[in-house]
Motif scaffolding. Structure first.
Motif, PDB file in Angstrom:
ATOM      1  N   PRO A  34       3.986   2.167  -7.446  1.00 28.56           N
ATOM      2  CA  PRO A  34       4.019   0.821  -7.669  1.00 28.56           C
ATOM      3  C   PRO A  34       2.547   0.139  -7.316  1.00 28.56           C
ATOM      4  O   PRO A  34       2.368  -0.534  -7.858  1.00 28.56           O
ATOM      5  N   THR A  38       1.274  -2.195 -10.532  1.00 32.68           N
ATOM      6  CA  THR A  38       0.525  -2.912 -10.133  1.00 32.68           C
ATOM      7  C   THR A  38      -1.207  -3.031 -10.824  1.00 32.68           C
ATOM      8  O   THR A  38      -1.537  -3.931 -11.230  1.00 32.68           O
ATOM      9  N   TYR A  60      -2.037  -0.101   1.899  1.00 29.00           N
ATOM     10  CA  TYR A  60      -0.313  -0.287   1.638  1.00 29.00           C
ATOM     11  C   TYR A  60       0.621   1.333   2.779  1.00 29.00           C
ATOM     12  O   TYR A  60       1.406   0.962   2.699  1.00 29.00           O
ATOM     13  N   SER A  85       3.024  -8.370  -0.185  1.00 27.97           N
ATOM     14  CA  SER A  85       3.661  -7.900  -1.566  1.00 27.97           C
ATOM     15  C   SER A  85       2.092  -6.785  -1.992  1.00 27.97           C
ATOM     16  O   SER A  85       1.233  -6.738  -1.966  1.00 27.97           O
ATOM     17  N   VAL A  86       3.148  -5.574  -2.818  1.00 23.65           N
ATOM     18  CA  VAL A  86       1.725  -4.753  -3.931  1.00 23.65           C
ATOM     19  C   VAL A  86       1.068  -5.384  -4.390  1.00 23.65           C
ATOM     20  O   VAL A  86      -0.126  -5.584  -4.721  1.00 23.65           O
ATOM     21  N   ALA A  87       2.124  -6.748  -5.468  1.00 22.31           N
ATOM     22  CA  ALA A  87       1.444  -6.692  -6.537  1.00 22.31           C
ATOM     23  C   ALA A  87       0.625  -8.377  -6.347  1.00 22.31           C
ATOM     24  O   ALA A  87      -0.611  -8.642  -6.838  1.00 22.31           O
ATOM     25  N   ALA A 270       9.796  -8.408  -8.174  1.00 19.35           N
ATOM     26  CA  ALA A 270       9.337  -7.447  -7.167  1.00 19.35           C
ATOM     27  C   ALA A 270       9.785  -6.157  -8.187  1.00 19.35           C
ATOM     28  O   ALA A 270       9.371  -4.925  -8.544  1.00 19.35           O
ATOM     29  N   ALA A 273       7.591  -4.982 -11.273  1.00 24.19           N
ATOM     30  CA  ALA A 273       6.201  -4.743 -10.877  1.00 24.19           C
ATOM     31  C   ALA A 273       6.849  -3.835  -9.600  1.00 24.19           C
ATOM     32  O   ALA A 273       5.391  -3.009  -8.956  1.00 24.19           O
ATOM     33  N   ASP A 275       7.431  -3.562  -6.900  1.00 24.79           N
ATOM     34  CA  ASP A 275       6.829  -3.948  -5.568  1.00 24.79           C
ATOM     35  C   ASP A 275       7.990  -3.710  -4.406  1.00 24.79           C
ATOM     36  O   ASP A 275       8.848  -4.718  -4.154  1.00 24.79           O
TER      37      ASP A 275
END
Length: 324
Positions: A34, A38, A60, A85-87, A270, A273, A275
């Motif tokens: 992820p 991203t 993360y 959220s990673v994105a 999500a 991406a 996510d």
């Protein structure tokens, strides 16, 4: 009563834990990164600095062993923190709570329509004394179950929006914008409720106490609604509660078809991406809605049938009844 409620609450907690655990390991063990997705790694854009990728993975927690990640994430989830959220970097809980009201409104509206339509169809089919009418009405639920949800939505948009412009095709335009998506979700759900309720009503109408009521001079409507429906509604009520999970899942598809802002759009973004925190958060909140609705359904059972014993169900999640 209190012991029964506590037991059902414990089962609900177990379901939430299982949903969280399974979703975590499935998402973490899926191929793909992820952070790389991203940051743009693997695309035609300029290569991303490996040191920056490693720093993001450490931020993360993706650089930790999977059991360590699970323990840390579960500990934070118990406090209501589902991570970021990673994105986008936004808190997952905040993103879901912003989108959840629209999805819940759509889901509950569809469930209400499904109960009304499915219950009305089952009552009409079992009440009719004409064989041809009954067979026709009973043939509609299997058709409603077999038709794909997205196809129903596309047909409704084509006829009621593009051809006649009666309702908006896209967006969250108040009540008018809710009608077509709710009907789209309600058709397959109402069909399943109609199947179960019609079968249960047909069986109940052959019971000896129904014949006794008729012998005492009770009219057909009174027998159908007062005596048969109350007992026959228990299986349909159970199915309605179980279908909440399917409604939440189908809402993702319907919101995509109708371009509505809700969990569907959040989930779609999500997944695209990769996510993981957001996808897992959606799963957990969906499981939470599912267990709450089913808990409420279980608590309604004694109201509909006083013979139900709350002290000890024979099987988990199924209240035990005594012989009248």
């Amino acid at each position: 009563m209190s012991r029964y409620v506590l037991r059902r609450l414990a089962q609900a907690v177990g379901v939430l834990w299982a949903a969280y655990t399974l979703s975590f390991f499935i998402l973490v063990l899926l191929p793909g990164d992820p952070v790389s997705a991203t940051a743009g790694a693997g695309l035609d854009s300029a290569p991303v600095d490996p040191a920056r990728l490693e720093a993001l993975r450490a931020e993360y927690g993706f650089d930790q062993p999977v059991p360590v990640q699970y323990a840390e994430h579960l500990g934070r989830a118990l406090t209501g923190d589902l991570g970021d959220s990673v994105a986008t970097g936004h808190p997952v809980t905040e993103m879901i709570l912003d989108a959840l009201p629209q999805t819940l409104l759509l889901t509950l509206s569809a469930l209400a329509l499904a109960v009304v339509f499915g219950g009305g169809l089952a009552l009409a089919a079992t009440y009719s004394s004409r064989r041809g009418v009954r067979q026709f009405l009973l043939s509609l639920p299997p058709l409603g179950v077999s038709v794909p949800t997205f196809w129903i939505g596309l047909m409704l948009v084509q006829f009621f929006s593009f051809r006649n412009a009666w309702f908006p095709a896209f967006g969250n335009d108040g009540l008018r914008g809710l009608i077509l998506p709710a009907i789209t979700l309600a058709v397959p759900t109402g069909a399943q409720i109609a199947l179960v309720l019609a079968k249960s009503l047909s069986t109940t109408l052959d019971e000896p106490y129904i014949e006794t009521a008729r012998a005492k001079g009770a009219g057909r409507v009174h027998v159908h609604l007062r005596h048969a429906l109350r007992n026959a509604s228990l299986p349909a009520l159970t199915v309605a509660g179980l279908l909440v999970g399917a409604l939440m899942a189908n809402a993702v598809v319907v919101e995509t078809v109708f371009s509505r802002n809700g969990l569907g759009r959040v989930t779609q973004a999500a997944v695209s991406a990769q996510d993981i925190p957001v996808v897992q958060g959606v799963v957990v909140y969906g499981a939470l809605v599912f267990v709450v609705v089913n808990l409420l359904v279980d608590l309604v059972y004694p109201v509909l049938d006083p013979r139900i014993v709350l002290a000890g169900p024979a099987t988990p999640g199924a209240p035990r009844t005594v012989t009248a």
